[in-house]
Design a protein around this motif. Structure first.
Motif, PDB file in Angstrom:
ATOM      1  N   GLU A  73       0.827  -1.212   0.000  1.00 52.93           N
ATOM      2  CA  GLU A  73       0.000   0.000   0.000  1.00 52.93           C
ATOM      3  C   GLU A  73       0.864   1.265   0.000  1.00 52.93           C
ATOM      4  N   PHE A  74       0.487   2.220  -0.842  1.00 54.08           N
ATOM      5  CA  PHE A  74       1.176   3.513  -0.890  1.00 54.08           C
ATOM      6  C   PHE A  74       0.186   4.603  -0.504  1.00 54.08           C
ATOM      7  N   LYS A  75       0.691   5.593   0.248  1.00 56.88           N
ATOM      8  CA  LYS A  75      -0.209   6.652   0.740  1.00 56.88           C
ATOM      9  C   LYS A  75       0.321   8.031   0.365  1.00 56.88           C
ATOM     10  N   LYS A  76      -0.543   9.025   0.546  1.00 58.97           N
ATOM     11  CA  LYS A  76      -0.093  10.415   0.380  1.00 58.97           C
ATOM     12  C   LYS A  76       1.136  10.617   1.252  1.00 58.97           C
ATOM     13  N   GLY A  77       2.138  11.316   0.702  1.00 61.02           N
ATOM     14  CA  GLY A  77       3.370  11.514   1.471  1.00 61.02           C
ATOM     15  C   GLY A  77       4.461  10.580   0.986  1.00 61.02           C
ATOM     16  N   ASP A  78       4.096   9.400   0.447  1.00 63.83           N
ATOM     17  CA  ASP A  78       5.111   8.519  -0.152  1.00 63.83           C
ATOM     18  C   ASP A  78       5.459   9.095  -1.512  1.00 63.83           C
ATOM     19  N   GLU A  79       6.753   9.101  -1.841  1.00 64.00           N
ATOM     20  CA  GLU A  79       7.185   9.658  -3.128  1.00 64.00           C
ATOM     21  C   GLU A  79       6.494   8.929  -4.291  1.00 64.00           C
ATOM     22  N   GLU A  80       6.403   7.592  -4.164  1.00 67.62           N
ATOM     23  CA  GLU A  80       5.790   6.789  -5.246  1.00 67.62           C
ATOM     24  C   GLU A  80       4.345   7.226  -5.489  1.00 67.62           C
ATOM     25  N   TYR A  81       3.668   7.612  -4.405  1.00 71.18           N
ATOM     26  CA  TYR A  81       2.272   8.032  -4.550  1.00 71.18           C
ATOM     27  C   TYR A  81       2.195   9.473  -5.069  1.00 71.18           C
ATOM     28  N   ASP A  82       2.837  10.392  -4.363  1.00 73.16           N
ATOM     29  CA  ASP A  82       2.703  11.821  -4.675  1.00 73.16           C
ATOM     30  C   ASP A  82       3.121  12.166  -6.102  1.00 73.16           C
ATOM     31  N   ASP A  83       4.281  11.635  -6.538  1.00 70.19           N
ATOM     32  CA  ASP A  83       4.824  12.036  -7.831  1.00 70.19           C
ATOM     33  C   ASP A  83       4.216  11.265  -9.003  1.00 70.19           C
ATOM     34  N   TYR A  84       3.542  10.185  -8.721  1.00 68.65           N
ATOM     35  CA  TYR A  84       3.046   9.354  -9.818  1.00 68.65           C
ATOM     36  C   TYR A  84       1.518   9.261  -9.805  1.00 68.65           C
ATOM     37  N   VAL A  85       0.951   8.311  -9.061  1.00 64.42           N
ATOM     38  CA  VAL A  85      -0.500   8.118  -9.102  1.00 64.42           C
ATOM     39  C   VAL A  85      -1.234   9.343  -8.533  1.00 64.42           C
ATOM     40  N   GLY A  86      -0.706   9.937  -7.468  1.00 64.39           N
ATOM     41  CA  GLY A  86      -1.337  11.112  -6.874  1.00 64.39           C
ATOM     42  C   GLY A  86      -1.434  12.249  -7.892  1.00 64.39           C
ATOM     43  N   GLN A  87      -0.360  12.448  -8.612  1.00 61.60           N
ATOM     44  CA  GLN A  87      -0.296  13.473  -9.643  1.00 61.60           C
ATOM     45  C   GLN A  87      -1.289  13.174 -10.778  1.00 61.60           C
ATOM     46  N   PHE A  88      -1.338  11.891 -11.154  1.00 65.63           N
ATOM     47  CA  PHE A  88      -2.247  11.462 -12.225  1.00 65.63           C
ATOM     48  C   PHE A  88      -3.712  11.689 -11.825  1.00 65.63           C
ATOM     49  N   LEU A  89      -4.032  11.344 -10.582  1.00 66.56           N
ATOM     50  CA  LEU A  89      -5.423  11.518 -10.116  1.00 66.56           C
ATOM     51  C   LEU A  89      -5.800  12.998 -10.071  1.00 66.56           C
ATOM     52  N   LYS A  90      -4.819  13.832  -9.753  1.00 63.50           N
ATOM     53  CA  LYS A  90      -5.056  15.278  -9.740  1.00 63.50           C
ATOM     54  C   LYS A  90      -5.451  15.743 -11.156  1.00 63.50           C
ATOM     55  N   VAL A  91      -4.750  15.225 -12.150  1.00 58.50           N
ATOM     56  CA  VAL A  91      -5.058  15.571 -13.544  1.00 58.50           C
ATOM     57  C   VAL A  91      -6.475  15.114 -13.896  1.00 58.50           C
ATOM     58  N   VAL A  92      -6.812  13.862 -13.518  1.00 62.02           N
ATOM     59  CA  VAL A  92      -8.153  13.324 -13.820  1.00 62.02           C
ATOM     60  C   VAL A  92      -9.219  14.206 -13.168  1.00 62.02           C
ATOM     61  N   ARG A  93      -8.981  14.594 -11.905  1.00 60.55           N
ATOM     62  CA  ARG A  93      -9.995  15.405 -11.190  1.00 60.55           C
ATOM     63  C   ARG A  93     -10.126  16.798 -11.795  1.00 60.55           C
ATOM     64  N   GLU A  94      -8.992  17.351 -12.265  1.00 59.33           N
ATOM     65  CA  GLU A  94      -9.044  18.687 -12.875  1.00 59.33           C
ATOM     66  C   GLU A  94      -9.719  18.665 -14.244  1.00 59.33           C
ATOM     67  N   LYS A  95      -9.463  17.592 -14.996  1.00 66.67           N
ATOM     68  CA  LYS A  95      -9.996  17.516 -16.367  1.00 66.67           C
ATOM     69  C   LYS A  95     -11.464  17.101 -16.418  1.00 66.67           C
ATOM     70  N   PHE A  96     -11.870  16.251 -15.464  1.00 67.21           N
ATOM     71  CA  PHE A  96     -13.234  15.710 -15.521  1.00 67.21           C
ATOM     72  C   PHE A  96     -13.985  15.912 -14.201  1.00 67.21           C
TER      73      PHE A  96
END
Ligand code: PMV
Length: 337
Positions: free
Chosen positions: A62-85
């Motif tokens: 499990e990866f959470k907010k604050g983990d580099e793997e989460y923040d820079d990758y999936v977290g960033q991607f989800l931010k794009v999805v939320r902004e676009k749609f």
């Protein structure tokens, strides 16, 4: 609002190494790859009001907010999805579970397969209605090379010229049936996570490698033309020679970066020399290497078992996987939770 997708990794014949826009993930150059059957990511997403926060589980971890793997990758991607749609996502949180059938983060294009599968699963779960071109642009926002894993077979990622990235997407050059005899034999020399992520390595190369300009302005444009022609004509020798030269030149750029970006280990070097020796003996094969120590040996079906057998004889090789031109991303009913 649950959906699952499966995507294959892709291995570049002309490499992507450097961004011109970090936010939009726009590359400095175009690139060409082969989508590989057999190195796959399977991802399930569910958007639901029952989740208090986004949950990400990759390979059981499990990866959470604050983990580099989460923040820079999936977290960033989800931010794009939320902004676009915003109308589609609302304030829903998402649970994402993803598994690869090969080592993650070790230079085997795991992020390419992972983000292609994630983009397709999100598209399906939220009913975004994106076509393959739009999907490749969405996948790009997770990981540049993921843009190519949307498509089957042989794929070109267009650099594009526009600042908003609207002409920066991947497109199929040829389907897998065009050249079904082509093989990439993957020699895994280490299953450990790489120390320098491609993202950080390429950023440093753009900023400091004295060879970056020649890579961007001369090497890549020339190799793209040669590889496209070699694929069209199914000229294995030209394809192999050019793909191998391209990989070596990308690594020359990376090695000359400050601080140096060196992905090779002793096993990598052993295979490089072996492939060159085998070629001198008349066995037709060439190597390519990405942002990690693994070596992929390009050959034809008739020689792939012999090459895999020889690679398995090396003491420092952990695994050997034979891959062929493969399918693009697809939706599946098999959910991981
Ligand atoms: O998309 P990223 O950030 O994983 O970068 C991929 C970089 C290389 O694998 C080295 C080259 C390529 O084109 O796939």
């Amino acid at each position: 609002m649950k959906a699952s997708a499966i995507a294959n990794a892709n291995i570049a014949l002309v490499k992507y190494w450097g961004k011109r826009d970090k936010e939009l993930m726009l590359p400095q150059t175009g690139s060409i790859s082969m989508t590989t059957e057999g190195l796959q990511a399977h991802t399930t997403v569910e958007f639901d009001s029952k989740y208090q926060d986004d949950i990400l589980i990759v390979g059981g971890k499990e990866f959470k907010k604050g983990d580099e793997e989460y923040d820079d990758y999936v977290g960033q991607f989800l931010k794009v999805v939320r902004e676009k749609f915003p109308d589609k996502v609302g304030d829903l949180k998402v649970k994402i579970v993803s598994n690869n059938n090969f080592p993650t983060a070790a230079g085997l294009a795991s992020s390419a397969a992972g983000f292609a599968a994630l983009a397709a699963a999100v598209n399906e779960a939220l009913k975004l209605g994106l076509d393959d071109k739009e999907l490749s642009m969405l996948a790009r926002r997770g990981s540049g090379s993921a843009t190519r894993s949307i498509h089957a077979g042989f794929v070109e990622w267009h650099r594009g010229e526009k600042e908003d990235g609207s002409d920066c997407y991947a497109e199929q050059l040829f389907p897998p049936e065009h050249w079904p005899e082509l093989r990439m034999v993957v020699a895994v020399t280490s299953k450990k996570d790489k120390k320098i992520k491609s993202r950080a390595g390429m950023k440093q190369s753009v900023a400091t490698s004295p060879y970056y300009k020649v890579w961007r302005d001369e090497v890549v444009p020339k190799h793209i033309e040669i590889i496209k022609k070699a694929l069209a004509e199914k000229d294995f020798k030209v394809l192999g020679e050019t793909a191998e030269a391209n990989a070596l030149m990308m690594h020359a750029v990376a090695i000359a970066t400050t601080p140096p970006v060196i992905y090779w280990n002793a096993g990598t070097m052993d295979i490089i020399h072996a492939v060159m020796d085998w070629r001198d003996e008349g066995l037709e094969c060439f190597f390519t290497i990405d942002g990690g120590p693994q070596v992929k040996v390009l050959c034809l079906e008739k020689d792939s078992d012999e090459i895999a057998r020889r690679l398995r004889e090396f003491e420092n090789i952990e695994d050997v996987i034979i891959t062929k031109p493969g399918s693009g991303v697809r939706i599946t009913d098999e959910h991981l939770f």
